[in-house]
Scaffold this active site. Sequence first.
Site, PDB file in Angstrom:
ATOM      1  N   GLN A 157       0.863  -1.193   0.000  1.00 37.81           N
ATOM      2  CA  GLN A 157       0.000   0.000   0.000  1.00 37.81           C
ATOM      3  C   GLN A 157       0.901   1.246   0.000  1.00 37.81           C
ATOM      4  O   GLN A 157       2.101   1.155   0.271  1.00 37.81           O
ATOM      5  CB  GLN A 157      -0.898   0.008   1.246  1.00 37.81           C
ATOM      6  N   ASP A 170      -0.001  -0.157  13.636  1.00 36.11           N
ATOM      7  CA  ASP A 170       0.445   1.087  14.284  1.00 36.11           C
ATOM      8  C   ASP A 170       0.704   0.863  15.775  1.00 36.11           C
ATOM      9  O   ASP A 170       1.398   1.644  16.414  1.00 36.11           O
ATOM     10  CB  ASP A 170      -0.619   2.187  14.094  1.00 36.11           C
ATOM     11  N   ASP A 175      -0.346 -12.489   6.291  1.00 40.42           N
ATOM     12  CA  ASP A 175      -1.764 -12.207   6.004  1.00 40.42           C
ATOM     13  C   ASP A 175      -2.588 -12.790   7.145  1.00 40.42           C
ATOM     14  O   ASP A 175      -2.506 -13.991   7.430  1.00 40.42           O
ATOM     15  CB  ASP A 175      -2.127 -12.861   4.662  1.00 40.42           C
ATOM     16  N   ASP A 193      -8.177  -5.253  13.598  1.00 46.03           N
ATOM     17  CA  ASP A 193      -7.982  -3.810  13.440  1.00 46.03           C
ATOM     18  C   ASP A 193      -7.488  -3.568  12.012  1.00 46.03           C
ATOM     19  O   ASP A 193      -6.300  -3.340  11.757  1.00 46.03           O
ATOM     20  CB  ASP A 193      -6.956  -3.298  14.459  1.00 46.03           C
TER      21      ASP A 193
END
Length: 287
Positions: free
Chosen positions: A35, A90, A142, A160
């Site tokens: 990404q 994060d 994954d 999340d």
Amino acid sequence: MNWFDEALHDEWSGQGYTQRFEVTRTICEVSTGHQKLVIFETPRFGRVLALDGVIQTTEADEFCYHEMLAHVPIFAHGKVRDALIVGGGDGGVLREVLRHDGIGSATLVEIDDTVINVCREHMPGLSDGAFDDPRCTTRIADGAAFVRDTDRRFDVIIVDSPDPIGPAEALFTPEFYADCRRCLRENGILVTQSGVPFLQPEELGSVHRSLGSVFSDATFYLTVVPTYVGGYMTLGWASDGSEPREIELEELAERVGRTGLSFKYYSPSIHRSAFALPPFIAGILEA
Ligand code: SAM
């Protein structure tokens, strides 16, 4: 003046609506192979993480999301020993989960290690050292493949993830939820990020159908995160049996009191009331 316009994904951009952040400094910008990742500084929300143009978390309001995703299932369950976090690179949910002394292990499965590395370096307050906690195991994989293949068992699984675009699509399927159910111990609970229903009713409806096809108690609870635009965010809740969800306020307050933890968003009353869905949201589930 520099601005960041959130690239609200398809079903949103056609609605002629976006949110814009004044950018005082771009901290990091990288295409990770999974990404496009950007971290930028803003006057009002501190540092902001975006993936493929979609806001993931900000220093100023991340607590509204990470506290509710972590503490609602953990306090409802009451005896969580082993937690699995899918996504969450994060580190915000991991930080909140590990505040509970009773947690023996927290396994975080993140597909993109660049997210972990860059957030640890440029937004360290999110994980606040949680990745170095001896109870934490990080796997770069994954999440869908992990729950399909693992023989590990967990008391709570927290998904999340971003919205179902790109690598996250695999985290919104009935097959994924069935694999999560297999990985949950008795009385186990699955919770999952499931969008902002005012702007993404389709996502909510689809998650509800998929969760309901696997678990006997599938519903949603609410939080409000200012930078997840559109009002309430729904968090998916799934378990086999409604007892954990229907815990009495007194019992909940007892459990929270025993930990001595304090919060900026979560409270026993917020926990209980978060499951009260306004008719426009409940109506999407009945459609
Ligand atoms: N709180 C944010 C939200 O509500 O959109 C999500 C934040 S977190 C950064 C989302 C993480 O999920 C990203 O780091 C992304 O790389 C990760 N992710 C996406 N698809 C995944 C998958 N299939 N398995 C594991 N992690 C995945």
